[in-house]
Design a protein around this motif. Sequence first.
Motif, short mmCIF file in Angstrom:
data_model
loop_
_atom_site.label_atom_id
_atom_site.label_comp_id
_atom_site.label_asym_id
_atom_site.label_seq_id
_atom_site.Cartn_x
_atom_site.Cartn_y
_atom_site.Cartn_z
N LYS A 191 43.99 33.40 41.55
CA LYS A 191 44.34 33.85 41.77
C LYS A 191 43.66 34.66 43.52
O LYS A 191 42.54 33.79 43.80
N ILE A 240 48.63 36.62 43.48
CA ILE A 240 48.37 36.48 42.45
C ILE A 240 49.39 35.53 41.77
O ILE A 240 51.06 36.26 42.27
N THR A 279 52.12 34.26 40.08
CA THR A 279 53.01 35.15 38.43
C THR A 279 54.07 33.91 38.15
O THR A 279 55.59 34.51 38.21
N TYR A 325 53.14 43.60 32.99
CA TYR A 325 52.21 43.19 33.96
C TYR A 325 50.97 44.25 33.92
O TYR A 325 51.66 44.97 34.51
N ARG A 384 44.94 41.72 34.65
CA ARG A 384 46.28 39.84 34.41
C ARG A 384 46.61 39.43 33.58
O ARG A 384 46.63 38.14 33.23
#
Length: 378
Positions: A3, A38, A40, A78, A83
């Motif tokens: 992050k 973030i 992903t 999500y 997270r």
Amino acid sequence: MRKNLLRIFTVVTLLSLTWPVQISVANPNEIQLEIESIDTPTAQVQGSNGERGAALARLADGRLLLGGGANGFNLYLYDLTNRTQTLIGRAGSANERINDSRFAITDIAVMHESANTLELVISYPRYSRVKECVSVVLYSFTANIGIKPSLKRGMLWFNSKPCVPISAVQHASGRIATIDKKSLYLTVGDLGYTEIGNRAKRGDLGSVFKISASKVVKISSGHRNAQGILRIGKDLYISEHGPRGGDELNLIETGGDYGWPFVTYGEPYSSGDYVKPTNTGTHEGYKKPLYYWVPSVAPTELIQLPADKSWGPWSSYIVMGTLKDQVLIFIEMLDRRQVGKVVRVNVNERVRDLDLSIGGSIIATTDSGKLLVINLAG
């Protein structure tokens, strides 16, 4: 997951112009954004031609649905708070795509939520191996997001015709705006169809539809590639790609023809492109955009900021993502069809999809495989 927290102090554009208008760039420092980035990576779509950001939808409790993954069709849950990312299931089968990131979930609409059950509709471009062609489909799904997540495909709500040879699959569009628990609007692009200028042959392509499980009604036509859609009250707005220039923000009117490929403010890419617009630099004889961009910005999804204090003077603005320019564009609507200020804000990412958090933050997915959580700084 890694992050990063970024504070962006950015150069923007402020314009007060009349309809239709073309963007220009000035340099006053106006908007300061705080952007949380973030990673992903498992939600990012993979393909031999590169990567694509995930499709995005928000649930009532603030959790997100992400559509994509290495196979293009995975649906994930999500949780922004802790997270965590959970695989719910797969929306399409392997034989409905080739190894190409364009064959992926385009949009997700949440029609109804109850406890751990979601009623969804999902759009994507579907490949037919038998006919070696592609169409845009819309299916209903039931998702269980409890202890044992699952995804069950239901009815086929829509299947565009004609099914056309693979060309500009990125022109599938497939953006959804819900109307109520049973109906929605859907954009369908031109799919790079070489006969798009033939009204008798193009069928469903380049159109906007109102759709339910039992009924399909064409609302408008003459669209090239509408990758953004937003309903404000009874009004429906779309953002669409022109060719080389001529990206548009349109207010949809029932029965309206928006001119593609007969008119555009843009220019043909080359003599070898799939279709050459008949008249460039004009929209005469067809519905004109509320706003257009030359050169292109490559617009994606549209959202409207909440009408509260969280966004200060930008409250209620429309926000549009972009791919080519890697900016968010904030658009003031003076009334339902007149654009006021237009503000460009650098985010340095190709923004694929947009939504709003419960608290009013902008949530964005990017082609680099990130989620961005964006707020007004300060």
